[in-house]
Structure formats: C-alpha cells, structure tokens
Motif scaffolding. Sequence first.
Motif, mmCIF file in Angstrom:
data_model
loop_
_atom_site.group_PDB
_atom_site.id
_atom_site.type_symbol
_atom_site.label_atom_id
_atom_site.label_comp_id
_atom_site.label_asym_id
_atom_site.label_seq_id
_atom_site.Cartn_x
_atom_site.Cartn_y
_atom_site.Cartn_z
ATOM 1 N N ALA A 1 0.952 -1.068 0.084
ATOM 2 C CA ALA A 1 -0.021 0.090 0.029
ATOM 3 C C ALA A 1 0.733 1.276 -0.039
ATOM 4 N N ALA A 2 0.420 2.258 -0.994
ATOM 5 C CA ALA A 2 1.123 3.573 -0.999
ATOM 6 C C ALA A 2 0.892 4.148 0.503
ATOM 7 N N PRO A 3 2.059 4.938 1.011
ATOM 8 C CA PRO A 3 1.720 5.806 2.204
ATOM 9 C C PRO A 3 0.264 6.541 2.249
ATOM 10 N N ALA A 4 -0.288 6.430 3.472
ATOM 11 C CA ALA A 4 -1.474 7.076 3.627
ATOM 12 C C ALA A 4 -1.360 8.600 3.574
ATOM 13 N N VAL A 5 -2.500 9.270 2.780
ATOM 14 C CA VAL A 5 -2.553 10.659 2.681
ATOM 15 C C VAL A 5 -3.359 11.120 3.930
ATOM 16 N N VAL A 6 -2.875 11.898 4.744
ATOM 17 C CA VAL A 6 -3.270 12.298 6.050
ATOM 18 C C VAL A 6 -4.263 13.547 5.633
ATOM 19 N N GLU A 7 -5.445 13.787 5.999
ATOM 20 C CA GLU A 7 -6.210 14.671 5.625
ATOM 21 C C GLU A 7 -6.788 15.548 7.207
ATOM 22 N N SER A 8 -6.580 16.738 7.001
ATOM 23 C CA SER A 8 -6.872 17.562 8.224
ATOM 24 C C SER A 8 -7.738 18.747 8.045
ATOM 25 N N ARG A 9 -8.714 18.799 8.730
ATOM 26 C CA ARG A 9 -9.548 20.018 8.996
ATOM 27 C C ARG A 9 -9.492 20.631 10.273
ATOM 28 N N GLU A 10 -8.340 20.700 10.842
ATOM 29 C CA GLU A 10 -7.922 21.156 12.161
ATOM 30 C C GLU A 10 -6.693 21.885 12.365
ATOM 31 N N ASP B 1 -14.642 22.838 3.821
ATOM 32 C CA ASP B 1 -14.258 22.210 2.576
ATOM 33 C C ASP B 1 -12.597 22.708 2.394
ATOM 34 N N VAL B 2 -12.189 23.321 3.529
ATOM 35 C CA VAL B 2 -10.728 23.552 3.517
ATOM 36 C C VAL B 2 -9.961 22.523 4.080
ATOM 37 N N ARG B 3 -9.138 21.753 3.541
ATOM 38 C CA ARG B 3 -8.380 20.618 4.151
ATOM 39 C C ARG B 3 -7.131 20.568 3.673
ATOM 40 N N LEU B 4 -6.316 20.286 4.621
ATOM 41 C CA LEU B 4 -4.837 20.036 4.460
ATOM 42 C C LEU B 4 -4.484 18.692 4.065
ATOM 43 N N LEU B 5 -3.901 18.246 2.835
ATOM 44 C CA LEU B 5 -3.447 16.663 2.626
ATOM 45 C C LEU B 5 -1.919 16.817 2.735
#
Length: 391
Positions: A67-76, A183-187
């Motif tokens: 598996a490719a490294p996970a993409v971390v998603e943040s809304r905080e 809908d603003v998120r950091l990946l």
Amino acid sequence: MRTILTLALLAALSDAAAADAPMLPAAKSDQIPQRLAVLAAPKAASERAPVQFSWALNPDAELIADAAPAVVESREYWQETDGAALQRGLDIATSAPGALIRVSPVAGAAKVAADAVRITQAGRNIGAAKRTGAEQLQAAGLAVGAGTAAVQLGADAAPGHYAVQVAQASGRYVVHVFEPRSDVRLLARLSGDHALAGGTREVVVDLKRGDATLKAEGGALLVAPSGRSWPLALKRASDGTLRASVPLPSDAGEQPPGLWEVQVFAGDGEIQRDARTAIAVAQPTAKLDGAYAFDAGKLSFGLPLRAASPGRFEVRGTLYASNARRELRPVAIAHSAQWLDGGAARIELAFDRSQLPKGYGAPYELRDVELNDQTRLAPIERRQRVARVGR
C-alpha cells in the motif's frame, strides 16, 4: 595430458556454475542499506532456532502491492497561547459553521470550565450549540487533561473571525479548532512510511478548498520519539503543493523506540490547518551482499548477507515461474530466518517443487525480496527483482 586438461576445464566450469551471480539492478523504489550499524545484542530473550518454510500461490490471482503511504487529511489546527491572550480574547478564523473549539491547559495552568469559555464576534456574544467539560470528553474516549473544555459553535455561526475568551485564564494553553463541515482541508503525504536511519524521505503538503489548491505558506517539523525536533523547509513546487526533504539522523531508530512524526502546518493567510504523519525508522543492522546462487535441483536461492549486529534475521521472497505462454506468474512465497552473531552468512530461500502449478517451470524470477531484523522489528532491505534464471 589431454585428460588432465579436460578434467581441469570441467572443474573450472563446475566452479563457475556454482559461483554467486550478481542480483538484478535495483529499482528506484528499492530500500538498500548504504552502511551498517553496530548495535548491542537485545537484552530480551529472542528465538534462535532457524525456521524455513514456503507455501503455494494461485498464479491466476493478482498479488496485492504494498500500500502507498496514507494521505493524512486535516480540517483542524492547534495554537499555543497564554492566559493573558485568552483574557483579552484569542482571535481564531473559521471557514464553515459548526466549528469545535477546545481549550486545554498545559501543566500548571488554571483549569477551564466549559461555561467559562466565551465566544464573541465584534464584541457580540455568540451562543454555543454545545459545551463539554473534561469529564465528558474523557468519557467519550478523548485523551484530554483535567480542566479541558470544549465549545461547539451553532449551525448559524457564519464563517469568519471569532474571539475565544476565558476570564480567569492563567498559564499556558493549547487551543484546538476543528471544522468538520469545512471544505478547506490539508493533505499531507510522505514518499515512504518506512526508512533507514541516515536516509531521506519527502513530505508533500496540499492545502485545498474543494478540489482547488490554495496558495499556501507553511512549515514542518521532524519529531523523534524522544520529543527532539528538527525544522523542515517547505517550498512551493510548480504544481502548487508545498514540499520538504525529510533527512533522518543516523542514530534514528535507536532508543527510545517508536514512530517518528512529521508535523506540518500550512495556511493561506486566513485559514490554518495542521497535520501529523509518521515514519517507521530502522537501523541498517544487516544487508544482502548483492549476489545469489540458484540451485535448480532444490529450487532454492542462496543469499549471502552481512550482519554488523547480533540478531535474528529473516529473508522472504516470491517465486515467479513461466507458464506455457512464457508468462511469468507468482507461484510461491518462501521465508527463512536464523540467528546471527554478526559477520558474513548465507540464508537459503527454498521453494517446494510440489508447489509448482501444472505446466509451470523455468525461466524463474525471484521478486519482492525483504530482509527483516526480527529482533528489532525492523524492515531493513527491500528489492523488487533479485534474480532471473533460465533453468
């Protein structure tokens, strides 16, 4: 005389056939130690009995790739502050209704009651949809300290700037803002979630509003399990993302054990987002010597290696065989592990001929080879393709 020369020639040819052959060229994504680390023998008791086994695969089934490294998603995001700023009113920005604001005292700071947190906008009190104290948060499974309080803004609280006030605040605090409806998120994504000490990874950061990449600025930290940290320089790439090289210290992976974190924070000048992702870092205590010897009769591969530290080392690999259409398909996986006190050794990956599907045979390839330090639970070396033999 001719007989003697013939025997000598046959002996030389036999020696050449038995000699180790070089492994196939390494792929770009292979993990190969460039140095060896000398570590003390583990204090805990370790299994020392050698183990060797293999099992058959269905050649018509597709193997699942790593598996490719996970993409971390943040809304905080998190913000450190002090009691004086909270008494005046700490400015925060939101991008959607329903923001959850949590105030946590650092050791020694005055505790915060849920009803003591006041939210204002342009001097006007803003009602809260929900207020929660530390005991309720802990009962919900959150690892928060005593004196933590959370306030959730209502669905009618429009995006914009708000002031967070705590009249009796004293000491240091961490304010956490979480926007579940935004809908603003950091990946954030690492180029690899495992690495060798002294190696390098890359982190890619993308701040998005919907599907659009925002023009952002930010920073990052590499944080060791001990808490020691190193700043990382995020630079904007041509695709609008932020990228940073993550160089790992040569002593990474030693005590204390644990994952190394890459903490990233980025904003567009109005909305801030923070995220954390992790790397498992291993010390290169052993390495394959870059060669192999194939035994056609035993259907086995002898893999020389060198260990700089005592431990139990395991090699695993997948055998690909050719079908009637000369297509290479995975037919078996083998594992072999043994204890080494250090120095040169050889581990044999043996496949059982009875596990070959009907109609499959040479040419063979040995692929997906891994060398693991089982004593320290560390993946040391990974190679996509190691050997191709025609018999």
